[in-house]
Design a protein around this motif. Structure first.
Motif, PDB file in Angstrom:
ATOM      1  N   ILE A 115     -64.531  21.976 -15.725  1.00 20.49           N
ATOM      2  CA  ILE A 115     -63.484  20.999 -16.054  1.00 20.49           C
ATOM      3  C   ILE A 115     -63.607  19.805 -15.101  1.00 20.49           C
ATOM      4  O   ILE A 115     -63.688  19.998 -13.888  1.00 20.49           O
ATOM      5  CB  ILE A 115     -62.082  21.645 -15.915  1.00 20.49           C
ATOM      6  N   TYR A 128     -52.111  15.168 -11.118  1.00 15.80           N
ATOM      7  CA  TYR A 128     -51.367  15.252  -9.857  1.00 15.80           C
ATOM      8  C   TYR A 128     -50.748  13.906  -9.503  1.00 15.80           C
ATOM      9  O   TYR A 128     -49.627  13.838  -9.014  1.00 15.80           O
ATOM     10  CB  TYR A 128     -52.284  15.739  -8.729  1.00 15.80           C
ATOM     11  N   VAL A 169     -50.199  21.995 -14.464  1.00 12.58           N
ATOM     12  CA  VAL A 169     -51.657  21.807 -14.482  1.00 12.58           C
ATOM     13  C   VAL A 169     -52.330  23.018 -15.112  1.00 12.58           C
ATOM     14  O   VAL A 169     -53.232  22.888 -15.937  1.00 12.58           O
ATOM     15  CB  VAL A 169     -52.188  21.564 -13.055  1.00 12.58           C
ATOM     16  N   ILE A 170     -51.823  24.204 -14.743  1.00 14.08           N
ATOM     17  CA  ILE A 170     -52.434  25.428 -15.294  1.00 14.08           C
ATOM     18  C   ILE A 170     -52.185  25.516 -16.797  1.00 14.08           C
ATOM     19  O   ILE A 170     -53.116  25.731 -17.580  1.00 14.08           O
ATOM     20  CB  ILE A 170     -51.870  26.683 -14.582  1.00 14.08           C
ATOM     21  N   ARG A 220     -62.923  17.084 -12.536  1.00 11.90           N
ATOM     22  CA  ARG A 220     -61.904  16.990 -11.501  1.00 11.90           C
ATOM     23  C   ARG A 220     -60.924  15.832 -11.760  1.00 11.90           C
ATOM     24  O   ARG A 220     -59.755  15.912 -11.412  1.00 11.90           O
ATOM     25  CB  ARG A 220     -62.545  16.788 -10.120  1.00 11.90           C
ATOM     26  N   ASN A 255     -48.261  22.486 -10.145  1.00 11.21           N
ATOM     27  CA  ASN A 255     -49.385  23.394 -10.383  1.00 11.21           C
ATOM     28  C   ASN A 255     -49.218  24.163 -11.684  1.00 11.21           C
ATOM     29  O   ASN A 255     -50.181  24.376 -12.420  1.00 11.21           O
ATOM     30  CB  ASN A 255     -49.504  24.373  -9.222  1.00 11.21           C
ATOM     31  N   LEU A 273     -57.624  16.578 -13.305  1.00 10.86           N
ATOM     32  CA  LEU A 273     -56.622  17.177 -12.427  1.00 10.86           C
ATOM     33  C   LEU A 273     -56.034  16.130 -11.499  1.00 10.86           C
ATOM     34  O   LEU A 273     -54.819  16.052 -11.305  1.00 10.86           O
ATOM     35  CB  LEU A 273     -57.246  18.305 -11.601  1.00 10.86           C
ATOM     36  N   GLU A 274     -56.919  15.295 -10.932  1.00  9.66           N
ATOM     37  CA  GLU A 274     -56.445  14.233 -10.042  1.00  9.66           C
ATOM     38  C   GLU A 274     -55.404  13.387 -10.748  1.00  9.66           C
ATOM     39  O   GLU A 274     -54.320  13.126 -10.224  1.00  9.66           O
ATOM     40  CB  GLU A 274     -57.629  13.332  -9.622  1.00  9.66           C
ATOM     41  N   LEU A 300     -55.710  23.538 -17.466  1.00  7.25           N
ATOM     42  CA  LEU A 300     -56.690  24.606 -17.245  1.00  7.25           C
ATOM     43  C   LEU A 300     -56.729  25.584 -18.414  1.00  7.25           C
ATOM     44  O   LEU A 300     -57.806  25.938 -18.914  1.00  7.25           O
ATOM     45  CB  LEU A 300     -56.387  25.356 -15.939  1.00  7.25           C
TER      46      LEU A 300
END
Lengths: 275, 300
Positions: free
Chosen positions: B183, B192, B201-202, B185, B198, B188-189, B206
């Motif tokens: 995945i 955030y 995000v999961i 990065r 989190n 995710l950045e 993810l």
């Protein structure tokens, strides 16, 4: 990957440590018990052995027929992996490099075998080996392992070869090299990483296999390690000190190899199944 | 041109011949055998669909249904545990730096040990007299939880599944780890920066992006579940005791084809009928898997 604070980090490390303890405990137990007397196993389960007596190992090694079994397992696994690598790399090479009739059909036909449980076909395999006089022989076992290993090996090597540029081979062909020479001198060396993965995955799978030896092998002098341990476990039930020693003897060598080659193992196993 | 044809045959035929003879042909042969009664030697008697009737509705009916339902139960539990825990532990693994390789290695360790040996090791761990599991429970004052893990018909199948998870979980952790590391990065950045937690995000990044891995693995798990044999054999024997409470189609198939002491009728025809029935359940998913693998490798 996740952004975790101090508390999160602690939680992760605690969970992973508990998991590692859960994994290590059974192995540690058989290892410790393998030095104890049966009395000690019963009376003081949590203490270390009173003396590091290797008598259990000597007795287990002899009565479990492990020397023989190790040689058989090694022979069978090595020859099977050799056969798989030779036959599958040839097949993968022509599928990856040449246009010919039924190329895609043959490839798909091979791919179907990826998730076909070969065990289901054990009755005909048994009958056929019997007809060829290969029942209860190491050769019979090797033939079955090679045949059932072809799908996975061909798939992985073909995909790997697809990623190798064809230019080097083209120039060799213009220089008049035969396909056989190109295959041996150029394609095979370039495919080595894929061959290591295929070899390792198959070696471990065949080494660990229990079902086919159980059905195909009958004589004690032809048995593999898992089969030898299984028979020992039945005959010496309740002699836990000897069983522990026999289990340690069958588990430790594989573990040592794993710790030495863990990089290849981890890459190979996950690569193999999914991508 | 003719030289090329010769070479192609030379390269294709050895592997293809062996594959057809010992993989494809045996499946066809199983179909044929399933219409016969045959103890393995001597003459075969054509019995039509009798074997299938016996297995599905007749004398073997309840045994077959019992094993089949255990397989389904096994599949559901193993999928939830191995994929759920595997995904979670993989997220843990990719979120730490120190000790990552050590944990990866340890997590994968049981997977390289033969399933049959794992079964024997655990049958010692769970032994009512010397087993460490009950001894630890007694030692820490939880003696009331001590059980005959393998001897209680209500517990035995769950125990077998737990041992299976103990051995195989590491594989799923590593597969999910590989798939998580694919995945980008930046995704995710960006999340955030937008203030995502989190948990968000999961669940929003993810999980959806590893969904193909979940799908592929569940297909494989379904097929592999119908292959389960070694672990039951090691922990409970070919009779899949106590009282067949751990019987799966793998052990039932073994008993019908190769006897395995105490089976009422060992017969290659009957065994082949069991194999064909398992095959009918598994084959569609094998084809789906082949299709997915082919499509993915062409896109790559």
């Amino acid at each position: 990957m996740l952004k975790v604070g101090k508390l999160g980090k602690w939680t992760i490390y605690i969970v992973l440590t508990i998991y590692v303890v859960l994994i290590a405990t059974p192995f540690t137990m058989i290892f410790i018990n393998s030095f104890k007397s049966l009395r000690e196993i019963f009376l003081s389960p949590f203490s270390l052995p009173s003396s590091f007596n290797i008598q259990n190992y000597v007795e287990a090694w002899k009565s479990a027929n492990l020397f023989n079994a190790y040689i058989n397992s090694f022979l069978i696994s090595t020859l099977s992996v050799g056969g798989i690598l030779v036959l599958s790399s040839m097949l993968a090479y022509v599928i990856s490099r040449y246009e010919f009739p039924f190329r895609r059909t043959i490839y798909l036909f091979i791919i179907v075998g990826l998730a076909l449980p070969a065990r289901l076909a054990i009755i005909p395999i048994y009958v056929m080996l019997d007809n060829f006089n290969l029942l209860d022989t190491r050769t019979g076992l090797i033939v079955v392992y090679i045949a059932t290993g072809i799908s996975f090996a061909t798939f992985l090597m073909k995909r790997f070869m697809d990623g190798i540029p064809k230019e080097i081979e083209e120039s060799a062909r213009i220089d008049g090299a035969s396909p056989w020479t190109i295959f041996l001198k150029i394609a095979i060396p370039l495919t080595r990483p894929a061959m290591i993965v295929v070899g390792l995955v198959n070696f471990v799978g065949i080494w660990n296999d229990f079902f086919f030896p159980l059905i195909i092998i009958n004589s004690r002098n032809k048995e593999t390690v898992p089969l030898a341990i299984s028979i020992f476990f039945g005959e010496f039930s309740n002699k836990w000190q000897l069983i522990s020693a026999a289990l340690s003897l069958s588990v430790l060598p594989i573990m040592i190899i794993f710790f030495l080659l863990s990089r290849y193992f981890i890459a190979g196993m996950t690569e193999g199944a999914i991508k | 041109m003719s030289i090329k044809k010769k070479y192609i045959l030379l390269f294709v035929l050895p592997a293809l011949t062996l594959y057809v003879t010992f993989v494809i042909y045996p499946f066809i042969y199983s179909f044929i055998l399933s219409f016969y009664r045959w103890p393995g030697a001597g003459a075969r008697t054509f019995v039509g669909l009798q074997n299938f009737k016996d297995v599905l509705f007749g004398s073997f009916g309840s045994e077959f249904r019992n094993a089949f339902l255990h397989n389904i139960y096994y599949f559901i539990l193993v999928t939830i545990l191995e994929l759920g825990l595997g995904f979670l532990l993989a997220i843990f693994l990719v979120s730490i730096v120190k000790g990552k390789r050590f944990f990866q290695m340890m997590v994968y360790l049981p997977n390289i040990i033969s399933m049959i040996l794992v079964g024997f090791i655990w049958s010692m761990m769970l032994n009512p007299q010397i087993g460490l599991v009950n001894q630890i429970l007694n030692h820490i004052g939880l003696g009331v939880l001590a059980r005959p893990w393998l001897g209680d018909p209500n517990l035995a199948l769950n125990t077998v599944i737990a041992v299976n998870v103990w051995r195989n979980l590491g594989f799923y952790v590593l597969v999910f780890t590989a798939s998580l590391l694919d995945i980008p990065r930046e995704l995710l950045e960006a999340a955030y920066i937008d203030g995502a937690s989190n948990f968000k995000v999961i669940t929003k990044i993810l999980f959806p992006l590893t969904l193909p891995t979940f799908q592929t693995l569940s297909i494989l798990l379904f097929i592999w579940t119908f292959n389960v044999f070694d672990i039951v054999y090691a922990l409970e024997g070919a009779q899949a005791g106590p009282f067949r409470s751990t019987d799966v189609l793998g052990t039932l198939f073994y008993r019908t084809a190769f006897g395995g002491l105490g089976s009422s009728r060992a017969d290659f025809g009957l065994g082949a009928a069991v194999a064909v029935l398992i095959f009918v359940v598994v084959m569609p998913l094998s084809l789906v898997y082949a299709y997915i693998v082919d499509r993915r490798s062409r896109n790559a």
